[in-house]
Motif scaffolding. Structure first.
Motif, PDB file in Angstrom:
ATOM      1  N   VAL A  90       0.845  -1.205   0.000  1.00 15.85           N
ATOM      2  CA  VAL A  90       0.000   0.000   0.000  1.00 15.85           C
ATOM      3  C   VAL A  90       0.874   1.246   0.000  1.00 15.85           C
ATOM      4  O   VAL A  90       0.632   2.196  -0.748  1.00 15.85           O
ATOM      5  CB  VAL A  90      -0.964   0.003   1.213  1.00 15.85           C
ATOM      6  CG1 VAL A  90      -1.730   1.312   1.299  1.00 15.85           C
ATOM      7  CG2 VAL A  90      -1.904  -1.185   1.142  1.00 15.85           C
ATOM      8  N   TYR A  91       1.923   1.257   0.809  1.00 16.35           N
ATOM      9  CA  TYR A  91       2.846   2.395   0.882  1.00 16.35           C
ATOM     10  C   TYR A  91       3.432   2.707  -0.498  1.00 16.35           C
ATOM     11  O   TYR A  91       3.492   3.871  -0.912  1.00 16.35           O
ATOM     12  CB  TYR A  91       3.960   2.091   1.879  1.00 16.35           C
ATOM     13  CG  TYR A  91       5.126   3.037   1.790  1.00 16.35           C
ATOM     14  CD1 TYR A  91       5.083   4.289   2.381  1.00 16.35           C
ATOM     15  CD2 TYR A  91       6.281   2.668   1.094  1.00 16.35           C
ATOM     16  CE1 TYR A  91       6.153   5.168   2.293  1.00 16.35           C
ATOM     17  CE2 TYR A  91       7.358   3.537   0.999  1.00 16.35           C
ATOM     18  CZ  TYR A  91       7.288   4.778   1.597  1.00 16.35           C
ATOM     19  OH  TYR A  91       8.348   5.636   1.501  1.00 16.35           O
ATOM     20  N   LYS A  93       2.171   2.213  -3.386  1.00  8.39           N
ATOM     21  CA  LYS A  93       1.142   2.824  -4.242  1.00  8.39           C
ATOM     22  C   LYS A  93       0.901   4.284  -3.872  1.00  8.39           C
ATOM     23  O   LYS A  93       0.582   5.107  -4.720  1.00  8.39           O
ATOM     24  CB  LYS A  93      -0.167   2.040  -4.141  1.00  8.39           C
ATOM     25  CG  LYS A  93      -0.111   0.671  -4.762  1.00  8.39           C
ATOM     26  CD  LYS A  93      -1.423  -0.067  -4.536  1.00  8.39           C
ATOM     27  CE  LYS A  93      -1.298  -1.512  -4.959  1.00  8.39           C
ATOM     28  NZ  LYS A  93      -2.478  -2.283  -4.590  1.00  8.39           N
ATOM     29  N   LEU A  94       1.026   4.608  -2.595  1.00  8.41           N
ATOM     30  CA  LEU A  94       0.751   5.967  -2.117  1.00  8.41           C
ATOM     31  C   LEU A  94       1.933   6.915  -2.230  1.00  8.41           C
ATOM     32  O   LEU A  94       1.750   8.130  -2.351  1.00  8.41           O
ATOM     33  CB  LEU A  94       0.308   5.921  -0.649  1.00  8.41           C
ATOM     34  CG  LEU A  94      -1.041   5.277  -0.367  1.00  8.41           C
ATOM     35  CD1 LEU A  94      -1.246   5.145   1.137  1.00  8.41           C
ATOM     36  CD2 LEU A  94      -2.154   6.086  -0.994  1.00  8.41           C
ATOM     37  N   TYR A  95       3.137   6.402  -2.196  1.00 11.61           N
ATOM     38  CA  TYR A  95       4.299   7.259  -2.075  1.00 11.61           C
ATOM     39  C   TYR A  95       4.428   8.265  -3.219  1.00 11.61           C
ATOM     40  O   TYR A  95       4.500   9.472  -2.977  1.00 11.61           O
ATOM     41  CB  TYR A  95       5.583   6.434  -1.968  1.00 11.61           C
ATOM     42  CG  TYR A  95       6.793   7.336  -1.829  1.00 11.61           C
ATOM     43  CD1 TYR A  95       7.091   7.931  -0.606  1.00 11.61           C
ATOM     44  CD2 TYR A  95       7.599   7.632  -2.926  1.00 11.61           C
ATOM     45  CE1 TYR A  95       8.165   8.790  -0.469  1.00 11.61           C
ATOM     46  CE2 TYR A  95       8.685   8.489  -2.794  1.00 11.61           C
ATOM     47  CZ  TYR A  95       8.958   9.067  -1.573  1.00 11.61           C
ATOM     48  OH  TYR A  95      10.015   9.924  -1.446  1.00 11.61           O
ATOM     49  N   LEU A  98       1.832  11.104  -3.362  1.00  9.71           N
ATOM     50  CA  LEU A  98       1.792  11.989  -2.198  1.00  9.71           C
ATOM     51  C   LEU A  98       3.122  12.652  -1.843  1.00  9.71           C
ATOM     52  O   LEU A  98       3.150  13.566  -1.017  1.00  9.71           O
ATOM     53  CB  LEU A  98       1.301  11.209  -0.969  1.00  9.71           C
ATOM     54  CG  LEU A  98      -0.151  10.747  -1.023  1.00  9.71           C
ATOM     55  CD1 LEU A  98      -0.471   9.915   0.206  1.00  9.71           C
ATOM     56  CD2 LEU A  98      -1.090  11.932  -1.122  1.00  9.71           C
ATOM     57  N   LYS A  99       4.225  12.253  -2.461  1.00  8.29           N
ATOM     58  CA  LYS A  99       5.519  12.750  -1.995  1.00  8.29           C
ATOM     59  C   LYS A  99       5.662  14.261  -2.125  1.00  8.29           C
ATOM     60  O   LYS A  99       6.184  14.914  -1.221  1.00  8.29           O
ATOM     61  CB  LYS A  99       6.672  12.022  -2.664  1.00  8.29           C
ATOM     62  CG  LYS A  99       6.896  12.311  -4.121  1.00  8.29           C
ATOM     63  CD  LYS A  99       8.073  11.500  -4.619  1.00  8.29           C
ATOM     64  CE  LYS A  99       8.236  11.690  -6.108  1.00  8.29           C
ATOM     65  NZ  LYS A  99       9.322  10.864  -6.618  1.00  8.29           N
TER      66      LYS A  99
END
Length: 110
Positions: A90-91, A93-95, A98-99
């Motif tokens: 999940v991390y 996919k989000l990184y 959102l970075k």
């Protein structure tokens, strides 16, 4: 990344102040899925350099047990590794999405 361009890594050498936290060491083993060898000496860098030199000059065997000079081992726990792997997927996919926003949040004076 190192494993992708070389060979599998089975053991991580760890030293420094955080080796005194059993909790952090177990988390590190579980996240990486690697066994940890913890240097229990204040001058771990010097000891490591000396060991490398002794192994290179064949004074000691590379596979010799090293517990007598202050090493301790931590093994990963399979059940915990599986939990971390789920969250890491999940991390990843989000990184990227959102970075930029996370860096902007850090720059806001508040």
């Amino acid at each position: 990344i190192v494993e992708a361009v070389s060979q599998p890594i089975h053991l991580l050498q760890v030293s420094g102040g955080f080796v005194h936290s059993d909790t952090w060491m177990q988390i590190l083993a579980n996240i990486t899925g690697k066994s940890l060898r913890l240097a229990q000496t204040a001058d771990a860098s010097a000891v490591g350099a000396a060991l490398l030199g002794m192994k290179a000059t064949k004074i000691i065997d590379a596979d010799r047990p090293t517990e007598e000079i202050g090493f301790r081992y931590i093994q990963p726990v399979a059940a915990s590794m599986a939990v971390y792997e789920k969250y890491y997927c999940v991390y990843k996919k989000l990184y990227d999405p959102l970075k930029t926003a996370m860096h902007e949040l850090c720059q806001i004076d508040g």
